[in-house]
Design an enzyme around this catalytic site. Structure first.
Site, mmCIF file in Angstrom:
data_model
loop_
_atom_site.group_PDB
_atom_site.id
_atom_site.type_symbol
_atom_site.label_atom_id
_atom_site.label_comp_id
_atom_site.label_asym_id
_atom_site.label_seq_id
_atom_site.Cartn_x
_atom_site.Cartn_y
_atom_site.Cartn_z
ATOM 1 N N GLN A 1 -18.371 4.385 8.853
ATOM 2 C CA GLN A 1 -18.149 5.818 9.398
ATOM 3 C C GLN A 1 -19.481 5.708 8.182
ATOM 4 O O GLN A 1 -18.596 5.923 7.006
ATOM 5 C CB GLN A 1 -17.617 6.331 9.652
ATOM 6 C CG GLN A 1 -17.738 8.092 9.534
ATOM 7 C CD GLN A 1 -16.543 8.738 10.345
ATOM 8 O OE1 GLN A 1 -16.395 9.067 10.090
ATOM 9 N NE2 GLN A 1 -16.802 9.147 11.662
ATOM 10 N N PHE B 1 -13.771 21.853 14.357
ATOM 11 C CA PHE B 1 -14.006 20.267 13.740
ATOM 12 C C PHE B 1 -15.179 19.940 14.271
ATOM 13 O O PHE B 1 -15.046 19.916 15.709
ATOM 14 C CB PHE B 1 -13.453 19.419 13.470
ATOM 15 C CG PHE B 1 -13.159 18.730 11.723
ATOM 16 C CD1 PHE B 1 -12.656 19.983 10.809
ATOM 17 C CD2 PHE B 1 -12.848 17.912 11.178
ATOM 18 C CE1 PHE B 1 -12.615 19.672 9.151
ATOM 19 C CE2 PHE B 1 -13.015 17.012 9.466
ATOM 20 C CZ PHE B 1 -12.541 19.041 8.625
ATOM 21 N N GLY C 1 -0.040 3.714 0.760
ATOM 22 C CA GLY C 1 -1.090 6.346 0.637
ATOM 23 C C GLY C 1 0.289 6.691 1.948
ATOM 24 O O GLY C 1 1.121 6.247 2.388
ATOM 25 N N GLY D 1 1.517 3.370 4.614
ATOM 26 C CA GLY D 1 2.708 2.340 4.139
ATOM 27 C C GLY D 1 3.667 3.641 3.937
ATOM 28 O O GLY D 1 5.209 3.473 4.074
ATOM 29 N N GLY E 1 1.124 -0.895 0.209
ATOM 30 C CA GLY E 1 -0.329 0.561 0.071
ATOM 31 C C GLY E 1 1.121 0.963 -0.206
ATOM 32 O O GLY E 1 2.008 1.048 0.885
ATOM 33 N N ARG F 1 -20.728 12.273 13.780
ATOM 34 C CA ARG F 1 -20.416 11.719 12.234
ATOM 35 C C ARG F 1 -21.375 11.299 12.183
ATOM 36 O O ARG F 1 -22.315 11.567 12.272
ATOM 37 C CB ARG F 1 -18.817 11.711 12.032
ATOM 38 C CG ARG F 1 -18.202 12.792 11.202
ATOM 39 C CD ARG F 1 -16.894 11.862 10.646
ATOM 40 N NE ARG F 1 -16.578 13.215 10.065
ATOM 41 C CZ ARG F 1 -15.080 13.082 9.438
ATOM 42 N NH1 ARG F 1 -14.763 12.087 9.019
ATOM 43 N NH2 ARG F 1 -13.897 14.185 9.038
ATOM 44 N N LEU G 1 -16.790 12.872 -1.547
ATOM 45 C CA LEU G 1 -16.955 13.700 -0.081
ATOM 46 C C LEU G 1 -17.746 14.968 0.138
ATOM 47 O O LEU G 1 -16.821 15.875 -0.614
ATOM 48 C CB LEU G 1 -15.921 13.481 0.503
ATOM 49 C CG LEU G 1 -15.196 13.942 2.183
ATOM 50 C CD1 LEU G 1 -16.372 13.404 3.595
ATOM 51 C CD2 LEU G 1 -13.998 13.627 2.668
ATOM 52 N N SER H 1 -7.688 10.885 10.677
ATOM 53 C CA SER H 1 -7.667 9.461 10.151
ATOM 54 C C SER H 1 -6.717 9.749 9.678
ATOM 55 O O SER H 1 -5.453 8.935 9.445
ATOM 56 C CB SER H 1 -8.838 9.257 9.070
ATOM 57 O OG SER H 1 -7.968 8.692 8.530
ATOM 58 N N HIS I 1 -18.049 5.947 4.243
ATOM 59 C CA HIS I 1 -16.724 7.014 4.805
ATOM 60 C C HIS I 1 -15.804 6.167 5.005
ATOM 61 O O HIS I 1 -14.402 6.328 4.155
ATOM 62 C CB HIS I 1 -16.976 7.732 5.020
ATOM 63 C CG HIS I 1 -16.066 9.250 5.316
ATOM 64 N ND1 HIS I 1 -15.421 9.566 4.168
ATOM 65 C CD2 HIS I 1 -15.584 9.717 5.966
ATOM 66 C CE1 HIS I 1 -14.222 10.595 4.329
ATOM 67 N NE2 HIS I 1 -14.453 9.953 6.081
ATOM 68 N N HIS J 1 -20.034 8.797 6.252
ATOM 69 C CA HIS J 1 -20.271 10.915 6.960
ATOM 70 C C HIS J 1 -21.136 11.651 6.507
ATOM 71 O O HIS J 1 -22.072 11.259 5.425
ATOM 72 C CB HIS J 1 -18.840 10.383 5.784
ATOM 73 C CG HIS J 1 -18.263 12.547 6.157
ATOM 74 N ND1 HIS J 1 -19.383 13.643 5.416
ATOM 75 C CD2 HIS J 1 -17.459 12.335 6.202
ATOM 76 C CE1 HIS J 1 -18.106 14.414 6.291
ATOM 77 N NE2 HIS J 1 -17.213 14.386 6.212
ATOM 78 N N THR K 1 -16.233 18.093 2.844
ATOM 79 C CA THR K 1 -15.416 17.683 4.083
ATOM 80 C C THR K 1 -16.102 18.961 5.225
ATOM 81 O O THR K 1 -17.577 19.373 4.826
ATOM 82 C CB THR K 1 -14.211 18.374 4.113
ATOM 83 O OG1 THR K 1 -13.422 18.496 5.564
ATOM 84 C CG2 THR K 1 -14.088 19.965 3.489
ATOM 85 N N GLU K 2 -16.114 18.047 6.682
ATOM 86 C CA GLU K 2 -16.918 18.211 6.804
ATOM 87 C C GLU K 2 -16.313 19.891 7.529
ATOM 88 O O GLU K 2 -17.190 20.885 8.513
ATOM 89 C CB GLU K 2 -16.319 17.837 8.782
ATOM 90 C CG GLU K 2 -16.760 17.461 10.346
ATOM 91 C CD GLU K 2 -16.244 16.590 11.039
ATOM 92 O OE1 GLU K 2 -16.396 15.845 10.620
ATOM 93 O OE2 GLU K 2 -16.111 16.986 12.267
ATOM 94 N N ARG L 1 -15.109 7.173 14.865
ATOM 95 C CA ARG L 1 -13.802 8.197 14.268
ATOM 96 C C ARG L 1 -14.336 9.552 14.100
ATOM 97 O O ARG L 1 -15.059 10.185 13.672
ATOM 98 C CB ARG L 1 -13.202 7.629 13.005
ATOM 99 C CG ARG L 1 -11.741 8.992 12.813
ATOM 100 C CD ARG L 1 -11.468 7.957 11.436
ATOM 101 N NE ARG L 1 -11.760 8.302 10.334
ATOM 102 C CZ ARG L 1 -11.245 9.484 9.187
ATOM 103 N NH1 ARG L 1 -11.187 10.678 9.731
ATOM 104 N NH2 ARG L 1 -12.389 9.408 7.890
ATOM 105 N N GLU M 1 -5.827 2.912 7.677
ATOM 106 C CA GLU M 1 -6.758 2.224 8.554
ATOM 107 C C GLU M 1 -7.677 1.099 7.938
ATOM 108 O O GLU M 1 -8.366 0.415 8.057
ATOM 109 C CB GLU M 1 -7.515 3.134 6.586
ATOM 110 C CG GLU M 1 -9.592 2.414 6.811
ATOM 111 C CD GLU M 1 -10.453 3.670 6.280
ATOM 112 O OE1 GLU M 1 -9.703 4.812 5.165
ATOM 113 O OE2 GLU M 1 -11.809 3.174 5.480
#
Lengths: 243, 595
Positions: free
Chosen positions: B249, B127, B23, B26, B21, B295, B261, B411, B362, B251, B263-264, B406, B395
């Site tokens: 979750q 947030f 991301g 990783g 991975g 959330r 998405l 995250s 989400h 969202h 965003t919050e 969460r 994740e």
């Protein structure tokens, strides 16, 4: 039911000696869809079709391709905005070797990216907290740091087609300027030296294809102009100090 | 017929550490290992900057004391424990919140282009679920942001620094299955180059699953198409457990119809939700913090509004997120990406009109259970036994800092804090002579079984169709609100879907960039994750955090103040104690969770 015709560039290195265009006929979707949705529908019919995709919302840069003659991201290009007379033609990004169908080999593109040292260089001891940067200095990065490396710009650039190994290309030059413009980066002189040869920057002739295709609305040409300006000023300073 | 692959006819490539991975988690792990001299590779099925971290928007939550010089990581810890509805492990949450500032400052030193306050410090925005003084001091602003493109900025910065340190990447390689030896140690993976189709055994002393979430088990998700839980799928097939899989979750603000998405951070900057009557309904559900409640709370309130007939649009099946009152200056400088996404996918310009939104899958709070060092483990009689050679971060892992829900911005912090921790641990373990025994040829052949079966299958089961069945099943029976009888139906349906998924067939047998082979293998991973989710959700007979049951509407601390552990071999659920022993501070005891 109205039909649409999709002409798709096909090439499978294991089967085909040459690439060819294949025509698919589909019912015209009732609502507007993105070009990526169209490809997904086609793939359900013919699973041998290959293309890259990931985020499907225009931020990962996977699905750059040539759509009716213009580079763009399939996932944020509405079919209605590109289809002409119920026809659409999809080809891989121009100028790079094709691996299969719409998938191109981006090695050379990434090599140019790595060449400009796309990372912050600051050898001074880091403070315990963040390095400070004024909002004004931070604003100088806007329009440059948002690049998603989709390669739509570089592969639409005739100068990059000619010299993909020597001309850095609009995408990587945009990144080069992102670091030149960063008040926290201390290697401005070295970065400029690396770009001062006749090819790296100066092969840009202001054709502006990069600006017209960037799916993020960025302006590589502006970045290139700034770099040329900095190179010129640096050269002038050297002459002045020599004399 | 394709050639049957075996240990003799595939290549073996040897590494010290292998990270599956590319991301955020990783690449943070690999960055830590890049300087160690250990032979490391990142195996990523996409070029690293195409990973889903790139889609994160609002920011990374951390008490760096910028917006508020008196901010305190313990307040962040309190919020996280409460947000998790008290089943987050408090030792891990303590570690994340206290180490967080270091990890965020490191990112800034690496060049991450954070937005700034006038004094030059990193910009932080409010947030959901954030408070000062342990919930008593009002709303905090603790989420560090780079406009609304923080994930993009973070992922690119990490990739750039991996380039700087010379990390080794196997880009567009797909990991198929874990290889285990007789001692149940993990010794690497079977993987293939997507470009050439060549299969190899990537042998390693340490294998890190950093494969992200699996939101694609649902029909409607904010997740990228690549979020198919590949690491978790591999771990489950290898017989290793998963923790808290019922906790998904939703969202509150996915764009209606498209799932992208929003965003919050929109609500953090002052936006709010309205129903068909134009009413700011969150005032009724969370009188104190309104639109900035957890959330799970906001998502449920939205669904209730819709169910009670106050939804917007022709079908009354969504609500609106109102932003126009913030004015073009704030929207263009703080939320430019959202404006762009709304115009593209919702055909509305938030400067003038509200955005149609619905709760959308989400984030996977569950995952492979790990300790703070990223080591995966098996639980027996409430004792954790480390699985030699196997690690997980981000994740894909369940460390567990998010518990049952969460908090926004946690995250990205999880990725960098635990990616770094796993990298440090692997380094010291391998340098002090730790490692695993070799696997036998038979072990390798066993890990090749799935790929061989798929390559030689000729059934009528097609990936795209079966995937749709799976996603609809999960969407219908395991969504925002859940019910025992429906879930039983869902579990039964998944059994039928499993038959098809295990016997998928691909018509195209070519090797080079065969994306249908990849998609079939991904669907098999999705199924493992979906089944774990379904069984865990049916058996947790209470409502907690994101897991809301109509038939068990209350939290039941007496029976369920615990993690769930799903055993893929028996398909049974057991319980594991939650950690209430942080090192430096007193534990936060369970309390009523209200906003």
């Amino acid at each position: 039911m109205q039909k649409i015709e999709v002409n798709l560039y096909r090439y499978n290195p294991e089967k085909d000696r040459f690439p060819y265009m294949m025509s698919y006929s589909l019912d015209k979707p009732k609502k507007d869809i993105m070009v990526l949705d169209l490809l997904n529908m086609l793939k359900e019919e013919d699973e041998s079709i290959s293309y890259r995709r990931s985020c499907r919302e225009g931020v990962c840069g996977s699905d750059g391709m040539n759509i009716n003659g213009k580079n763009g991201l399939a996932c944020i290009t509405p079919l209605s905005s590109v289809i002409k007379k119920n026809k659409i033609e999809l080809r891989p990004l121009p100028g790079l070797p094709v691996i299969r169908d719409l998938v191109v080999d981006m090695t050379e593109f990434y090599a140019q990216y790595e060449k400009i040292k796309p990372f912050l260089q600051n050898d001074t001891e880091a403070p315990l907290q963040e390095r400070l940067q004024s909002p004004e200095d931070r604003n100088k990065l806007d329009g440059f740091y948002e690049c998603i490396l989709c390669a739509c710009c570089s592969t639409s650039c005739p100068s990059f087609w000619w010299n993909p190994d020597k001309f850095v290309g609009p995408a990587a030059l945009l990144q080069a300027y992102r670091f030149l413009a960063d008040s926290r980066d201390l290697k401005t002189a070295e970065r400029l030296d690396d770009l001062s040869d006749p090819f790296s920057v100066y092969r840009c002739h202001g054709i502006m294809n990069c600006v017209s295709v960037c799916p993020k609305g960025l302006n590589p040409n502006e970045a290139i102009g700034e770099i040329k300006d900095m190179l010129l000023k640096k050269k002038k300073n050297i002459i002045v100090s020599d004399g | 017929m394709s050639e049957i692959l075996n240990s003799k006819n595939i290549q073996t490539i040897e590494f010290d550490a292998l990270i599956i991975g590319g991301g955020g988690s990783g690449m943070r792990t690999s960055l830590e290992l890049a300087k160690s001299g250990l032979k490391t590779a990142v195996v990523s099925k996409v070029f690293p900057t195409r990973s889903h971290t790139v889609s994160a928007q609002g920011g990374i939550t951390c008490a760096i004391q910028s917006a508020d010089p008196n901010d305190n990581w313990q307040w962040h810890m309190y919020d996280t424990v409460k947000g998790a509805d008290y089943i987050g492990d408090q030792d891990a949450i303590e570690y994340m919140c206290s180490e967080g500032p270091k990890a965020v400052f490191e990112l800034e030193h690496m060049g991450l282009p954070f937005s700034r306050f006038e004094n030059g410090r990193i910009y932080q925005r409010p947030f959901g679920g954030q408070s000062k003084d342990f919930g008593k001091g009002g709303q905090a602003a603790r989420t560090c942001a780079a406009a609304d493109r923080t994930g993009h900025a973070l992922l690119h910065t990490l990739y750039q620094n991996n380039v700087k340190e010379g990390s080794n990447f196997l880009n567009e390689w797909f990991a198929v299955d874990l290889v285990k030896n007789a001692k149940n140690q993990v010794t690497g993976v079977i993987a293939f180059s997507i470009e050439s189709g060549d299969v190899a055994y990537l042998k390693a002393q340490a294998t890190v699953l950093a494969t992200g979430g699996a939101g694609r088990i649902y029909a409607s998700t904010t997740n990228a198409l690549i979020n198919t839980g590949d690491g978790l799928g591999m771990a489950l097939r290898a017989g290793f457990p998963a923790q808290d899989m019922e906790m998904w979750q939703f969202h509150p603000t996915g764009i209606y119809g498209a799932g992208s998405l929003v965003t919050e951070g929109c609500r953090g900057e002052g936006g709010y939700l309205i129903n068909a009557d134009g009413e700011r309904f969150m005032e009724r559900y969370a009188p104190n913090v309104k639109d900035l409640a957890g959330r799970d709370v906001v998502a449920r309130s939205m669904v209730l509004e819709i169910l009670e007939g106050r939804g917007c649009g022709e079908n009354k099946d969504h609500v609106f997120l109102k932003l126009d009152h913030l004015g073009p200056d704030v929207l263009n400088s703080k939320l430019p990406g959202i404006c762009e996404l709304s115009r593209t996918f919702a055909h509305v310009d938030p400067i003038y009109e509200p955005i149609p939104v619905v709760p959308t899958c989400h984030y996977m709070m569950g995952g492979t259970p790990t300790n703070i060092n990223g080591q995966a483990f098996i639980t027996k009689d409430d004792n954790d036994h480390v699985i030699d050679g196997l690690f997980s971060v981000g994740e894909a892992a369940c460390v567990s800092v998010h518990g049952a829900n969460r908090l926004g911005g946690n995250s990205l912090l999880d990725l960098v804090v635990f990616g770094r921790a796993a990298g440090m641990h692997i380094q010291s373990e391998l340098k002090s002579g730790g490692g695993v025994n070799s696997s036998s040829d038979e072990d390798i052949d066993e890990a090749l079984l799935r790929l061989n079966k798929l390559n030689n299958s000729s059934t009528e089961f097609e990936t795209a169709k079966v995937k749709r069945e799976l996603q609809e099943c999960m969407q219908n029976y395991f969504g925002v609100f859940r019910r025992g009888d429906y879930m039983t139906k869902g579990v039964e349906q998944l059994k039928e879907i499993r038959e098809k998924v295990e016997n998928l067939s691909i018509k195209d047998n070519s090797k080079a960039f065969n994306t249908s082979r990849v998609e079939a293998l991904e669907l098999q991973n999705l199924l493992e994750v979906a089944e774990a989710t379904a069984i865990a959700a049916s058996e947790r007979t209470e409502s907690r955090g994101a897991h809301a049951r109509e038939d068990f509407p209350d939290r039941d601390d007496e029976n369920w103040l615990c993690h769930s552990i799903y055993d893929p071999q028996t398909k049974e659920l057991s319980k594991r104690s939650v950690n209430f022993e942080p090192k430096e501070v007193d534990a936060f005891p369970p309390a009523v969770r209200s906003y």
